[in-house]
Design a protein around this motif. Sequence first.
Motif, PDB file in Angstrom:
ATOM      1  N   GLY A  72     -25.103   0.593  -7.294  1.00  0.00           N
ATOM      2  CA  GLY A  72     -25.556   1.719  -8.111  1.00  0.00           C
ATOM      3  C   GLY A  72     -26.019   2.891  -7.269  1.00  0.00           C
ATOM      4  N   GLY A  74     -28.657   5.821  -5.853  1.00  0.00           N
ATOM      5  CA  GLY A  74     -30.067   5.812  -5.461  1.00  0.00           C
ATOM      6  C   GLY A  74     -30.317   4.896  -4.284  1.00  0.00           C
ATOM      7  N   CYS A 103     -23.814  -4.272  -2.665  1.00  0.00           N
ATOM      8  CA  CYS A 103     -24.142  -2.902  -2.269  1.00  0.00           C
ATOM      9  C   CYS A 103     -25.620  -2.594  -2.531  1.00  0.00           C
ATOM     10  CB  CYS A 103     -23.196  -1.926  -2.959  1.00  0.00           C
ATOM     11  SG  CYS A 103     -22.948  -0.456  -1.963  1.00  0.00           S
ATOM     12  N   LEU A 104     -25.968  -1.859  -3.577  1.00  0.00           N
ATOM     13  CA  LEU A 104     -27.384  -1.563  -3.815  1.00  0.00           C
ATOM     14  C   LEU A 104     -28.181  -2.865  -3.956  1.00  0.00           C
ATOM     15  CD1 LEU A 104     -29.395   0.865  -4.420  1.00  0.00           C
ATOM     16  CD2 LEU A 104     -29.074   0.292  -6.822  1.00  0.00           C
ATOM     17  N   TYR A 151     -18.529   1.887  -0.547  1.00  0.00           N
ATOM     18  CA  TYR A 151     -19.113   2.979  -1.329  1.00  0.00           C
ATOM     19  C   TYR A 151     -20.600   3.036  -1.000  1.00  0.00           C
ATOM     20  CZ  TYR A 151     -15.008   3.093  -4.450  1.00  0.00           C
ATOM     21  OH  TYR A 151     -13.744   3.216  -4.982  1.00  0.00           O
ATOM     22  N   SER A 153     -23.956   5.323   1.136  1.00  0.00           N
ATOM     23  CA  SER A 153     -24.521   6.381   1.977  1.00  0.00           C
ATOM     24  C   SER A 153     -25.631   5.807   2.836  1.00  0.00           C
ATOM     25  CB  SER A 153     -25.164   7.462   1.115  1.00  0.00           C
ATOM     26  OG  SER A 153     -24.249   7.981   0.211  1.00  0.00           O
ATOM     27  N   LEU A 154     -26.169   4.688   2.364  1.00  0.00           N
ATOM     28  CA  LEU A 154     -27.305   4.067   3.044  1.00  0.00           C
ATOM     29  C   LEU A 154     -26.824   2.778   3.676  1.00  0.00           C
ATOM     30  CD1 LEU A 154     -29.752   4.416   0.030  1.00  0.00           C
ATOM     31  CD2 LEU A 154     -29.289   6.091   1.829  1.00  0.00           C
ATOM     32  N   GLY A 633     -27.584   9.033  -1.208  1.00  0.00           N
ATOM     33  CA  GLY A 633     -27.148   7.810  -1.909  1.00  0.00           C
ATOM     34  C   GLY A 633     -27.142   7.964  -3.423  1.00  0.00           C
TER      35      GLY A 633
END
Length: 912
Positions: A72, A74, A103-104, A151, A153-154, A633
Motif C-alpha cells: 500500500g 505510505g 511490500c508495505l 513497487y 520507494s522505501l 512512498g
Amino acid sequence: MDDEPRRLRLLFLDAYDSFANNIIALFEHTFATTVTRIYIDDQRYWDSAALCARKDFFSLLNSFDAVIAGPGPGTPLNARDVGLIGELWSLSPESRLPVLGICLGFQSLALAFGATIERLNKPRHGIITEVDHRRTHLFRDLEDKFLATQYHSLHVNIQNVVQTKREVDHVTEPWFPSQACPSLLPLAWDYDLDIHNGAVLMGVMHTNTSIPFCGIQYHPESICTDSEGAKIVGNWLRHVRAWNAKHRVGETNPMHLRETPQAAENGAHTSPLRQHSPLRVKKTSPSHRRSASWAAVKVLAEQLPTANGDYIRRLSQTLNIVDNPTASGRSKLLSLMSAHLNTSDEPNQPRVVQWDSVPQAWLRVGSICELLGIPVSEAVVLESGNHCEKASDDENDDESDYDNGLRTDRFSIIGLFIPERTLRIHYHVHNQLLELRLGNDTVIFSMQTADVWSDLKAIVEHFRAINGPTELPFWGGLMGFVSYEASLETIGVVPSTQQEASSRADICFALIMRSIVVDHRKEMIYYQTIERNDWDWLHLARTRLQEPYQDFTRPNVPIFLETSWRPVISQTLRDEMRVPDIDSWIGKNTHVARDQIFVHVKRHFLGQVRATGIRNSTYSRKVQECQEAIRAGNSYELCLTDQSCMRLPISPPEAGLSWVLYRDLVVKNPAPFNAYLRFGQDGHGVHTISSSPERFLSVTRNGKCQYRPIKGTVKKQQGVTRKDAEYILSSSKERAENLMIVDLIRHDLHGVVGAGNVEVTKLMSVEEFETVYQLVSVIEGDLKKAKEPKTAIDLLAASLPPGSMTGAPKKRSCQILQDIETETGRRGVYSGVIGYLDVGGGADFSVAIRTAYKYDDEVTTRRKPDGSLKAYDEWRIGAGGAVTSQSTAEGEYEEMLAKRDAVARVFMQCII
Ligand SMILES: C=C(O[C@@H]1C=C(C(=O)O)C=C[C@H]1O)C(=O)O
Ligand SMILES: NC(=O)CC[C@H](N)C(=O)O
C-alpha cells in the motif's frame, strides 16, 4: 494445485493498494484457499483509541489460518498507513498465527523487529529486478535467481553487512541476522546492479520458529514477476499448514465477520472481493423524500412548455405512481420515463429492435450526420477513425462477429435525438441529485440517490431489448459521458472543487432509441430503433440514407446545408463574414460548397481565438511535487494533468461551430475513438469533441470485456522514426509506466470477474498515432465467469476512474493529484469516459483524452476597445502524462504540450 484436504482460510489486510485483487486472485486461483479481505482501517476493528476494537480484531483472527499483510501507499512509520497490520506483530503467543507481509506489510514487519525504514535513493515502481536467495524457507526449490516486479520507494535496513560494508562475500555473509536485528533472518536480496540503491532486502522471516512471521518486498502477483517468484506462495501455504498443525491445536473457529452497521441496515452481503467501501450515502429523511417527489411532479406539470393535452393526461396518470410514498425513487423514475415515452412497459417484456440496413457506398460517417442535420442539433456520435479492411466473405461467421465488438476499428455509432422526446439523465456529485431532462433542459424529475450506478443499471434493464443485428455492438441505450469527478466518487474521493459548477452534470447520458451504426468492415449502414412500432421512422431513415444515390451528380451532398444551415449561412456568412458568392454555393450544394462554408465558419469564429497557456515553470513545479510524493512512498505513479482554455467569440447555435471543429479534429488527429457530443439547449448545453486513442473498457453482449490502457509516450518530431520510438519505448521508464497500469487494471477487473478470469493478451506494444507513438496493452476478462451475476455497469463503476488517468495506487494518487491540481480546478469531461451502455447488455467507453469541451454557461465577457462588452465561449483542453520517479520536468512538459496541441491546433489555425 495444493492436494491438502481442507481449504485454507486466509485474511487479507488491504492497505488500499491497487494490486490487492491480483494478490487475492493469485492465492485463490493457484491454491486451495479462500481469501477474505478487510481494509486496514475497517471501523469494526480499527479504532486507534479503543482497545475493545482490537479485542474484536484478535477474535476475528482466530477464525483464520493465516494473514496476508498487503502492500500500500505510505510508510509503516505512520500508524494510519498500516492500520490493523501494525497490530499483528504484538499478538500474544496464544493468538499468534502465520503472517505473510508483502511490500508495505513486509516493511511493517521488519520495522516491528528492529529494522529501520529508509527512502531508496532511486524509487522503483514497475521496475523488474533480479532476486537472489538461498533456496531456503519461502524460497525453497525456486530457481537460483528470478525476476520480480518492484513497487517501492522505501526499503528495509537491517544493518546487514551487505548494507553496511562495501565489499562482502555474497556466498555466506548476507544470510545471517545482523546484530541490530537479531530476530530477522534475511532470505533474499536484490543487489541492485545499477548501484543506486545498494543491496535491497527482498525477503525475511522471524528467527524464532514459534513466531511465524515472514515477508517479501517484491510483488509476486505482478504480470512481470516470473513464475518462480510466485512460487513462494505455495511454500508459505505449506508452512501455514505445518505451523498450524503444530501450534494451533484443534480447528480455528468458523469464520465470523461482524457486520458493519451500514451493511446490516442495507442487508448487504460482504463480498470478499468487494473493491471499495460503499459509496457515500447521504441520508434523506422519508418526509424530505416525499416532498422531493412532490416537487418533481410540480416541475413536471408546470414546466413543460410544449406539453399538449394528451401529454398532460398521460403524465397525470403517472402522478399517482410518482407520489406514492411507498414507491422508491427509482421506480418513480422508471414509471415517469415510460409515461413520457408513452409506453406501458411491462417489467419483464424486452423491447424488440426494429432495424434494416443499406450498403454504405460512398457515404462517410460525417456525411451521414450532415444528411441527418446533426451539426445543428443535440447528438452523440462515436466514430471509429481508423477503419478496418473490408471482410472477405468467408469471415462472416457470427460468433467471431459478436466478439468483434472488441475491435476498435469496425463500428461507428450515431445516436439520434428526437426533439421533445429524447430524455437525458444528469447526475450531480455535489448533491447526489439525479435528474431527468428534456432537450430543452426542462427537468421533468429529480431525486436524490446514494447509488447512481444502480439507477443506471435499472434504466438499462428497463429498456432491455432483443433481436437486434447480432454483430452490432449497439442497439440503443444510454450514450454520453462520466466525468472525472463522478469517477472519483466511486472510489470515495470527494472532489475538492465540487461546488464550483453545481449546475453542470457530472454524468450525462441520453437515452437513445433511434440510432445508426456504420459497419466499416462490411461497409453497411444499419438504422435501428427501440421505439415501439417505429415503422414510419424506419421508412424515413431508409429514404434519407438512399436519397443521395438518386442523383450521382451531387455526391456527398450535405442535406443539412439546405435545411438547417441554409438560413443561418445566408445570414451569418452574408452579414458577418461578407462572403459575396454564398448564394451560388448554396444553390450548387456540392461538397465543395460544404468545405468552403466550413472554412469560412472557422475563419470567422476562430480568427479571434485567445489561448491561455500552461507555464513551463508551473508545470515543472507540479512534476516535482508529484515526484516528492513518490519518493515518500505515497504514490508509485501520478498522472498529472493541466488544462488550457481557448476563448472565442460566441457563435450562433445554428452555425454548428462545434461540429466544424470536430470534423477538423478527426481529419487532423484521426483516432479509433472519435466522439462528438452535444447535449442540452444552447445556453445550458455541453459540447464535447474528442479524438481519443485509448479504449477504457468494452464489454460485448456475451460478456467478453477488454481494457486497452495506453501509457508511455514519444512525441513525433522530425528525425524520430518508428524504430527510434520503439527504442525509447523499450526503456525501463516507459515500460514501468505501462506495467503499473496493466497491474492496476488487472486488479480492477479481478475485483469483478474473480480469480482465473483475467488475461493480459497484449503487453506493451507500440502503436502509432498522429502526433505521438504510445505503448498499448490489452487486458481481457469474461463477465460470465464472475461468481455472482455482473453487468457491464458493475464493471464500469468498479474500475473508474481510468487507472491511466490517475496513477497507482488509485485512491491515494487521486487525493494527491487533487492537492497538486487545485488551481486547474475540475477535470470535468476530460479524464472521464465517453461511450455507451447498450440495452442488449454491452458497453464501450473511451478515456476522454485528446478532448476539448465547452459548457454554454461558462461565458466570459470582455470589454472591446469601443467600450462595448463582448461575450466569449471557453473551450477547455486537458492534457497531461504519468509522472514517475524517472521523469524529467522538461520531458513531462513537452509530452503534455504534444498531447494538448493535437487538439489545440484545430482552434489555433484560422486560415487554411
Ligand atoms: C493524460 C493523458 O494521457 C494519458 C497518459 C499517457 C502517458 O502518460 O503516456 C498516455 C495516454 C493516456 O492514458 C492525456 O492525453 O492528456
Ligand atoms: N507497494 C508497496 O507496498 C509500497 C510500500 C511503500 N509505500 C513504499 O513505497 O515503499
